[in-house]
Design a protein around this motif. Structure first.
Motif, mmCIF file in Angstrom:
data_model
loop_
_atom_site.group_PDB
_atom_site.id
_atom_site.type_symbol
_atom_site.label_atom_id
_atom_site.label_comp_id
_atom_site.label_asym_id
_atom_site.label_seq_id
_atom_site.Cartn_x
_atom_site.Cartn_y
_atom_site.Cartn_z
ATOM 1 N N THR A 43 0.854 -1.187 0.000
ATOM 2 C CA THR A 43 0.000 0.000 0.000
ATOM 3 C C THR A 43 0.893 1.240 0.000
ATOM 4 N N SER A 60 -3.553 -0.461 -3.968
ATOM 5 C CA SER A 60 -4.521 -0.700 -2.906
ATOM 6 C C SER A 60 -4.372 -2.112 -2.353
ATOM 7 N N SER A 61 -4.950 -2.333 -1.177
ATOM 8 C CA SER A 61 -4.883 -3.666 -0.579
ATOM 9 C C SER A 61 -5.552 -4.710 -1.469
ATOM 10 N N SER A 64 -3.426 -4.428 4.085
ATOM 11 C CA SER A 64 -4.466 -4.816 5.040
ATOM 12 C C SER A 64 -5.297 -5.921 4.394
ATOM 13 N N LEU A 83 -10.093 2.995 2.389
ATOM 14 C CA LEU A 83 -9.946 2.468 3.744
ATOM 15 C C LEU A 83 -11.178 2.726 4.613
ATOM 16 N N GLN A 113 -13.124 -0.127 6.171
ATOM 17 C CA GLN A 113 -12.640 -0.821 7.362
ATOM 18 C C GLN A 113 -13.154 -0.203 8.660
ATOM 19 N N THR A 121 -4.066 7.641 -2.504
ATOM 20 C CA THR A 121 -3.682 8.395 -1.315
ATOM 21 C C THR A 121 -3.022 9.725 -1.658
ATOM 22 N N LEU A 125 -7.863 8.607 7.758
ATOM 23 C CA LEU A 125 -6.800 7.708 7.314
ATOM 24 C C LEU A 125 -6.086 7.112 8.527
ATOM 25 N N ARG A 149 -6.016 0.154 11.745
ATOM 26 C CA ARG A 149 -5.713 -0.517 10.471
ATOM 27 C C ARG A 149 -4.579 -1.506 10.723
#
Length: 293
Positions: free
Chosen positions: A99, A129-130, A148, A197, A200, A220, A236, A260
């Motif tokens: 990430t 991205s994850s 993640s 994110l 999550q 990001t 974040l 996270r």
């Protein structure tokens, strides 16, 4: 009799040094052993390689064979060095997907030390991205993933670290004036920029904030540029805000303990190359130095 690699080495050494005794010293053999091996080589070829017994001048055939022998020996020695380097993790290719925050903050010192120790290892680092990290791992397009991610069939994972979620806004924002008491309710009414994110964050009091958002920016770097430009605020993990962004602040939230989690994910260690396995060890060894509480 087949031509052996030792015959080629013996022939090359004699040509390069010009004398049997000198060649024997280079090869760590006796002059008689070198002479016998040259004789066997010439017998196999069926023609002399030297014009005189002093081995000081090659025949025309000997010149051509010398160039071929030198080329093949160089190739053979390079192949051996490559195999030995791969087995020692001194060379090879390591593919990493991470990430953006991990790639920008966690990996630089790890990669710097790794490259200094293994300058012949080629490293490919991609930030994504994850979800994309998981996809690349499953397609075997990368060796190591840092993201993640939950449990994934066929992949091994170890938790590297966790960092808390918080509000990211400009330093001159009204939220930054009393950030020690910031709650989700204080964010309502702000222009909230959603990101990947946010999925999550399971706190029910966050749902109205996310539902009211009219802008989503998954990248990001672009997200932080929007916040810096005054477009809005976002949420974040702490690590996602680079330390050199001094015009932005990270504000912890009083009413959430959500964090996270970042995991080190690979295929089975047995299927990794020695270089990739060494990289896994380097990342894990550096894990103890990561402190984000």
């Amino acid at each position: 009799m087949t031509i052996k690699i030792e015959m080629l080495r013996c022939f090359r050494a004699v040509v390069d040094t010009g004398r049997l005794s000198d060649a024997a010293e280079v090869l760590g053999r006796t002059p008689s052993a070198v002479s016998m091996m040259l004789t066997q080589f010439e017998d196999h070829i069926g023609a002399p390689l030297f014009e005189t017994t002093r081995k000081s001048r090659l025949t025309t055939l000997g010149v051509h064979i010398y160039h071929e022998a030198r080329r093949e020996l160089d190739h053979f020695d390079h192949t051996l060095a490559t195999i030995e380097g791969l087995s020692r993790s001194d060379s090879g290719h390591v593919r990493i997907a991470a990430t953006p925050s991990v790639a920008a903050v966690i990996l630089p010192p790890i990669l710097q030390a790794f490259i200094a120790q293994r300058p012949n290892v080629r490293i490919e680092l991609r930030d994504m991205s994850s979800a994309d990290v998981q996809r690349e791992l499953q397609r075997e397009r990368v060796d190591i993933g840092l993201a993640s991610l939950g449990p994934i069939a066929g992949l091994e994972r170890r938790k590297l670290f966790s960092d808390p979620f918080g509000v990211v806004c400009r330093a001159d924002s009204r939220l930054a004036r009393d950030w020690a008491q910031l709650t989700w309710a204080d964010i309502e009414g702000e222009n909230f920029i959603a990101n990947g994110l946010c999925d999550q964050i399971t706190d029910p009091t966050f749902h109205p904030v996310l539902a009211a958002s009219r802008l989503a920016v998954p990248n990001t770097a672009s997200l932080l540029a929007m916040v810096r430009g005054g477009t809005g605020i976002t949420v974040l993990p702490r690590l996602a805000l680079p330390p050199d962004y001094t015009d932005l602040v990270f504000l912890p939230l009083m009413d959430t303990s959500l964090r996270r989690e970042v995991w080190l994910v690979t295929r089975s260690r047995q299927s990794l190359t020695p270089a990739a396995s060494a990289m896994v060890d380097a990342i894990w060894a550096a894990n103890s130095a990561i402190s984000l509480d």
